[in-house]
Design a protein around this motif. Structure first.
Motif, PDB file in Angstrom:
ATOM      1  N   UNK A 183     -57.491  11.090 -20.979  1.00  0.00           N
ATOM      2  CA  UNK A 183     -57.158  10.843 -19.575  1.00  0.00           C
ATOM      3  C   UNK A 183     -56.103   9.740 -19.459  1.00  0.00           C
ATOM      4  N   UNK A 184     -56.238   8.699 -20.278  1.00  0.00           N
ATOM      5  CA  UNK A 184     -55.249   7.616 -20.248  1.00  0.00           C
ATOM      6  C   UNK A 184     -53.868   8.132 -20.636  1.00  0.00           C
ATOM      7  N   UNK A 185     -53.814   8.972 -21.660  1.00  0.00           N
ATOM      8  CA  UNK A 185     -52.533   9.556 -22.071  1.00  0.00           C
ATOM      9  C   UNK A 185     -51.978  10.449 -20.960  1.00  0.00           C
ATOM     10  N   UNK A 186     -52.860  11.217 -20.325  1.00  0.00           N
ATOM     11  CA  UNK A 186     -52.428  12.103 -19.242  1.00  0.00           C
ATOM     12  C   UNK A 186     -51.871  11.296 -18.077  1.00  0.00           C
ATOM     13  N   UNK A 187     -52.463  10.147 -17.779  1.00  0.00           N
ATOM     14  CA  UNK A 187     -51.954   9.298 -16.702  1.00  0.00           C
ATOM     15  C   UNK A 187     -50.531   8.816 -17.000  1.00  0.00           C
ATOM     16  N   UNK A 188     -50.318   8.392 -18.240  1.00  0.00           N
ATOM     17  CA  UNK A 188     -48.987   7.908 -18.616  1.00  0.00           C
ATOM     18  C   UNK A 188     -47.968   9.051 -18.570  1.00  0.00           C
ATOM     19  N   UNK A 189     -48.367  10.204 -19.138  1.00  0.00           N
ATOM     20  CA  UNK A 189     -47.454  11.351 -19.141  1.00  0.00           C
ATOM     21  C   UNK A 189     -47.177  11.830 -17.713  1.00  0.00           C
ATOM     22  N   UNK A 190     -48.231  11.897 -16.883  1.00  0.00           N
ATOM     23  CA  UNK A 190     -48.052  12.315 -15.496  1.00  0.00           C
ATOM     24  C   UNK A 190     -47.151  11.365 -14.729  1.00  0.00           C
ATOM     25  N   UNK A 191     -47.295  10.072 -14.988  1.00  0.00           N
ATOM     26  CA  UNK A 191     -46.433   9.077 -14.329  1.00  0.00           C
ATOM     27  C   UNK A 191     -44.975   9.273 -14.739  1.00  0.00           C
ATOM     28  N   UNK A 192     -44.754   9.502 -16.029  1.00  0.00           N
ATOM     29  CA  UNK A 192     -43.384   9.709 -16.509  1.00  0.00           C
ATOM     30  C   UNK A 192     -42.784  10.989 -15.927  1.00  0.00           C
ATOM     31  N   UNK A 193     -43.591  12.056 -15.880  1.00  0.00           N
ATOM     32  CA  UNK A 193     -43.097  13.314 -15.316  1.00  0.00           C
ATOM     33  C   UNK A 193     -42.799  13.157 -13.828  1.00  0.00           C
ATOM     34  N   UNK A 194     -43.679  12.444 -13.103  1.00  0.00           N
ATOM     35  CA  UNK A 194     -43.463  12.224 -11.678  1.00  0.00           C
ATOM     36  C   UNK A 194     -42.194  11.435 -11.407  1.00  0.00           C
TER      37      UNK A 194
END
Length: 250
Positions: free
Chosen positions: A177-188
């Protein structure tokens, strides 16, 4: 003309697309949580230790050369442990419905540098089965290695314990989930800048100056609509025309 963008403009873009960045980040975290908790099958890990050591005689208590030989033999033992000669007997003993190649992928043999201790690590979707495989591999290897290499210098130092393998080693939901948050933030953030780059509409006077490279001479402001007047009394246009000999008001 080379285009430049200020740090303030960057923050304005991020602020304008904050809803998009937040939405993408939340969606990424939710997908990661669903996959980690409900899709991926948990994998459990256990391990056992074996000791490679020559039997000591009464005249020789410690021999550096023998120890070094044992350390060098560990790399050879690693290959033997994962060979069909050992794993086929493990499969037969535990009645496993898999080939030696698939079982070999679940087993990892590790040892510290210049150490006579090797660790047999087993991963499986069932913690009890992982424990049984680890202990059986160590037992079969100890029994078969004298026949394969004509030496008897292996002993089981510690067996795998079922109690220590009840917690799965993967997936790790919190980390995912932590990795997904970082990746989602970068994609956003990347998507926000992409949308801003593709948006060629003119919204402000500054946009006109940047695109046409001409100064703005005047601006027409928005004119609000004049409110309509209601409930206005109109004159009575149906008044009777006075006849001859009549006066108004009679």
């Amino acid at each position: 003309m080379e285009e430049t963008i200020s740090l303030k403009a960057l923050f304005q873009i991020l602020r304008k697309r904050l809803w998009l960045i937040t939405l993408v980040t939340i969606i990424a975290a939710i997908i990661s949580a669903v996959v980690s908790f409900f899709v991926i099958t948990p994998v459990y890990q256990t391990s056992t230790q074996i000791l490679v050591n020559q039997a000591k005689n009464e005249q020789q208590l410690y021999n550096v050369g023998a120890v070094q030989t044992n350390v060098q033999l560990i790399s050879t033992y690693n290959d033997i442990i994962k060979s069909p000669a050992i794993l086929d007997k493990v499969i037969s003993s535990l009645s496993l419905e898999k080939s030696s190649e698939l079982l070999s992928e679940q087993i990892q043999v590790a040892s510290s540098e210049n150490s006579q201790v090797a660790q047999i690590i087993v991963q499986d979707t069932d913690p009890k089965r992982a424990t049984e495989i680890a202990n059986t591999v160590a037992t079969v290897f100890k029994k078969e290695v004298p026949k394969i290499m004509n030496i008897d210098n292996v002993s089981i130092l510690s067996k795998a314990d079922f109690a220590t393998s009840k917690s799965p080693v993967k997936p790790q939901p919190i980390l995912n989930i932590a990795i997904a948050l970082v990746v989602g933030l970068m994609v956003g953030v990347g998507l926000s800048f992409l949308l801003e780059y593709l948006d060629n509409t003119i919204k402000t006077e500054q946009d006109i100056e940047n695109i046409l490279e001409l100064p703005v001479m005047g601006v027409i402001t928005n004119i609000k609509d004049v409110p309509k007047v209601t409930n206005v009394q109109r004159p009575d246009m149906t008044a009777r025309v006075p006849q001859r000999g009549e006066t108004f008001g009679s």
